[in-house]
Scaffold this motif. Structure first.
Motif, short mmCIF file in Angstrom:
data_model
loop_
_atom_site.label_atom_id
_atom_site.label_comp_id
_atom_site.label_asym_id
_atom_site.label_seq_id
_atom_site.Cartn_x
_atom_site.Cartn_y
_atom_site.Cartn_z
N THR A 186 0.83 -1.21 0.00
CA THR A 186 0.00 0.00 0.00
C THR A 186 0.86 1.26 0.00
O THR A 186 0.50 2.26 -0.63
CB THR A 186 -0.93 0.01 1.22
OG1 THR A 186 -0.15 -0.22 2.40
CG2 THR A 186 -1.97 -1.09 1.12
N ALA A 187 1.97 1.21 0.71
CA ALA A 187 2.86 2.38 0.73
C ALA A 187 3.41 2.66 -0.66
O ALA A 187 3.51 3.82 -1.09
CB ALA A 187 4.00 2.16 1.73
N PHE A 188 3.74 1.61 -1.38
CA PHE A 188 4.24 1.76 -2.74
C PHE A 188 3.16 2.33 -3.65
O PHE A 188 3.41 3.25 -4.45
CB PHE A 188 4.73 0.41 -3.27
CG PHE A 188 5.12 0.41 -4.71
CD1 PHE A 188 6.34 0.91 -5.12
CD2 PHE A 188 4.24 -0.08 -5.67
CE1 PHE A 188 6.69 0.91 -6.46
CE2 PHE A 188 4.58 -0.07 -7.01
CZ PHE A 188 5.81 0.42 -7.41
N LEU A 189 1.94 1.81 -3.52
CA LEU A 189 0.84 2.30 -4.36
C LEU A 189 0.58 3.78 -4.09
O LEU A 189 0.34 4.56 -5.03
CB LEU A 189 -0.43 1.48 -4.08
CG LEU A 189 -0.40 0.02 -4.53
CD1 LEU A 189 -1.68 -0.70 -4.12
CD2 LEU A 189 -0.22 -0.08 -6.05
N ASP A 190 0.61 4.16 -2.81
CA ASP A 190 0.40 5.57 -2.48
C ASP A 190 1.47 6.45 -3.11
O ASP A 190 1.20 7.54 -3.62
CB ASP A 190 0.41 5.76 -0.95
CG ASP A 190 -0.81 5.14 -0.30
OD1 ASP A 190 -1.79 4.86 -1.00
OD2 ASP A 190 -0.76 4.92 0.93
N ARG A 191 2.70 5.94 -3.08
CA ARG A 191 3.82 6.72 -3.62
C ARG A 191 3.67 6.91 -5.14
O ARG A 191 3.99 7.95 -5.69
CB ARG A 191 5.13 6.01 -3.28
CG ARG A 191 6.37 6.82 -3.49
CD ARG A 191 7.54 6.27 -2.71
NE ARG A 191 7.87 4.89 -3.08
CZ ARG A 191 7.80 3.87 -2.24
NH1 ARG A 191 7.40 4.07 -1.00
NH2 ARG A 191 8.12 2.66 -2.62
N VAL A 192 3.16 5.86 -5.79
CA VAL A 192 3.00 5.90 -7.24
C VAL A 192 1.77 6.71 -7.65
O VAL A 192 1.67 7.21 -8.76
CB VAL A 192 2.92 4.46 -7.79
CG1 VAL A 192 2.60 4.43 -9.26
CG2 VAL A 192 4.26 3.74 -7.55
N GLY A 193 0.80 6.81 -6.71
CA GLY A 193 -0.41 7.58 -7.01
C GLY A 193 -1.61 6.74 -7.36
O GLY A 193 -2.64 7.27 -7.79
N VAL A 194 -1.51 5.41 -7.17
CA VAL A 194 -2.65 4.53 -7.47
C VAL A 194 -3.63 4.60 -6.31
O VAL A 194 -3.29 4.35 -5.16
CB VAL A 194 -2.17 3.07 -7.68
CG1 VAL A 194 -3.38 2.13 -7.79
CG2 VAL A 194 -1.31 2.98 -8.92
N ARG A 195 -4.87 4.94 -6.63
CA ARG A 195 -5.91 5.11 -5.62
C ARG A 195 -6.45 3.75 -5.17
O ARG A 195 -6.56 2.82 -5.96
CB ARG A 195 -7.04 5.96 -6.20
CG ARG A 195 -8.04 6.48 -5.22
CD ARG A 195 -8.81 7.66 -5.80
NE ARG A 195 -9.39 7.36 -7.10
CZ ARG A 195 -9.28 8.15 -8.17
NH1 ARG A 195 -8.59 9.28 -8.09
NH2 ARG A 195 -9.84 7.83 -9.33
N ARG A 196 -6.79 3.64 -3.87
CA ARG A 196 -7.36 2.40 -3.34
C ARG A 196 -8.79 2.65 -2.86
O ARG A 196 -9.09 3.74 -2.38
CB ARG A 196 -6.51 1.87 -2.18
CG ARG A 196 -5.18 1.31 -2.62
CD ARG A 196 -4.31 0.92 -1.45
NE ARG A 196 -3.72 2.08 -0.80
CZ ARG A 196 -3.86 2.37 0.48
NH1 ARG A 196 -4.57 1.57 1.26
NH2 ARG A 196 -3.30 3.44 1.00
#
Length: 472
Positions: A450-460
């Motif tokens: 999740t931290a990686f996704l947040d950094r990349v900008g992918v919304r959850r």
């Protein structure tokens, strides 16, 4: 008199008929045919694949599920685990980690929960390799937090796709289909001219992860002639290697691009790994191992996928990562040896072994406790702190029992210095000690995806999946 009696009887019969009609249970609503989200063709009731594109509707289960109105779970009812019978592969990984004896058992090939015993600890949820166990308060829905994607599995960041376990479903057949569909979507975009222009030095797509979804995406790229590369932080097919033994049930054949139909029923992890390695060798897939992706930076023409010491320019990215994230490593000489593990799927594999567990949190303590129950296993638990003060009270109490019974040796104020083939070297409160050793299990946390996704900008988002096959 006769007419009065006849009228009375007729009126009574009418009332009885109306009452029976109102009291009759409503007939179950017949299942309705649905349109394929991909090609909009009507899929007949009971069909397992779309008659036009051949894609199983099940692939879109999570994507099509409604977004929860609130991220908070309903508070009614007591929290307990539940198992999805349509997802469970019968591996028993949930049973081996359950802290409440009898709360979760195997009945044939299906894990079953006793809600009267289960206290909702959630260890089974983390251990399940296919996301088939979830916590519930009784609602007939499974709530999962997943990246927001469309029916091409493209995220809110144009050009970045998310497939496989990270997308919410761990089933191998779903992961294979999702990887294939994402790569096909990339190909369509390139053919249509809507993709950003790139030079010959830029890949069409960089695939992150070499599990079933990543390999399927790579095979599709080979089939469609796309320029691609697969980046894997561990070994090839790392997610399959983490599966426990026992049986992987692929109840239906899955078509692998380039390879053909893959039919694995009642097969072991080792069998599936062998098939995977054959597929990789046969297709000559370009897989770069030891490449942990740290960031994905947007450019006007696409992305730079960043790994330690390298940057991979690409027009699209397919994230085929697992949900468990990257384990934190000890960072000592010898950590590359095959005797070093970062999670334990089956405790019985370590029976009779000399094991060092590194860490002071709940996961490390629970690993040590599980290993201590194996016949003939010697367990040392190394922690740099003064005490195990931050673990759950229940785990601390059990650990104290095992230490008193000399089934676990606690090494407080200790630091692992080096891992050898048959020994480990530690600094224990300033004293250098060498212990005979067969295996090292490092449980010192990690970085969640999740931290990686947040950094990349992918919304959850939190999805609510209607559960028809869940049982306690």
């Amino acid at each position: 008199m006769l007419w009065t009696t006849l009228v009375f009887l007729g009126f009574t019969a009418l009332l009885v008929a109306l009452h029976v009609r109102r009291s009759r249970p409503a007939a179950a609503a017949a299942p309705r045919a649905r349109s394929c989200p991909r090609c909009r063709v009507v899929v007949p009731v009971g069909a397992t694949v779309c008659p036009k594109c051949g894609v199983p509707p099940q692939v879109f289960e999570v994507v099509a599920a409604p977004v929860a109105a609130s991220a908070d779970a309903p508070a009614s009812g007591r929290l307990h685990a539940a198992v999805r019978s349509d997802v469970c592969v019968g591996c028993g990984a949930c049973v081996s980690v359950c802290p409440e004896p009898g709360a979760m058992t195997m009945q044939g090939k299906l894990a079953v929960v006793d809600p009267e015993i289960c206290k909702g600890a959630g260890e089974c949820v983390k251990a399940c390799p296919v996301n088939g166990v979830f916590l519930t308060t009784g609602a007939a829905v499974q709530r999962v937090e997943v990246p927001e994607v469309n029916f091409d599995f493209e995220s809110n960041v144009p050009g970045i796709f998310v497939v496989g376990e990270l997308g919410g479903r761990g089933l191998i057949k779903n992961a294979i289909n999702e990887g294939k569909l994402a790569a096909e979507a990339v190909s369509r975009r390139l053919r249509s001219g809507t993709a950003p222009a790139g030079s010959a030095l830029v890949h069409d797509v960089v695939i992150v992860g070499s599990g079933p979804a990543g390999l399927s995406a790579a095979l599709t790229c080979v089939d469609l002639g796309l320029r691609y590369v697969v980046l894997e932080q561990g070994e090839a097919a790392e997610s399959i290697r983490r599966y426990p033994r026992h049986k992987l049930l692929l109840a239906e054949p899955v078509h692998m691009p380039v390879y053909g139909d893959l039919w694995v029923a009642d097969a072991s992890k080792e069998t599936l790994l062998g098939i995977w390695q054959n597929v990789i060798a046969m297709a000559g897939l370009d897989i770069r191992t030891g490449q942990k992706v740290e960031d994905v930076r947007r450019e006007s023409w696409g992305f730079h996928v960043v790994t330690p010491g390298a940057s991979w320019p690409t027009r699209h990215v397919i994230l085929a990562m697992g949900r468990r994230g990257s384990p934190r490593k000890a960072g000592v000489p010898g950590e590359e040896l095959s005797k070093v593990f970062y999670e334990v799927a089956e405790m019985e594999e370590f029976a009779g072994r000399r094991v060092l567990v590194v860490g002071g949190g709940d996961s490390a303590v629970e690993s040590a406790l599980g290993l201590a129950r194996q016949r003939g296993t010697t367990v040392h638990l190394s922690y740099r702190g003064e005490s195990f003060a931050r673990v759950k009270d229940r785990n601390r109490a059990k650990l104290e029992e095992e230490i008193a019974a000399k089934r676990v040796v606690a090494l407080l104020r200790s630091t692992l210095l080096e891992i050898g083939q048959a020994s480990v070297r530690l600094d224990v409160a300033g004293e250098i000690r060498t212990l005979p050793n067969d295996d090292v299990i490092v449980r010192i946390g990690g970085e969640p995806p999740t931290a990686f996704l947040d950094r990349v900008g992918v919304r959850r988002v939190v999805k609510e999946i209607a559960v028809s096959g869940a049982g306690a």
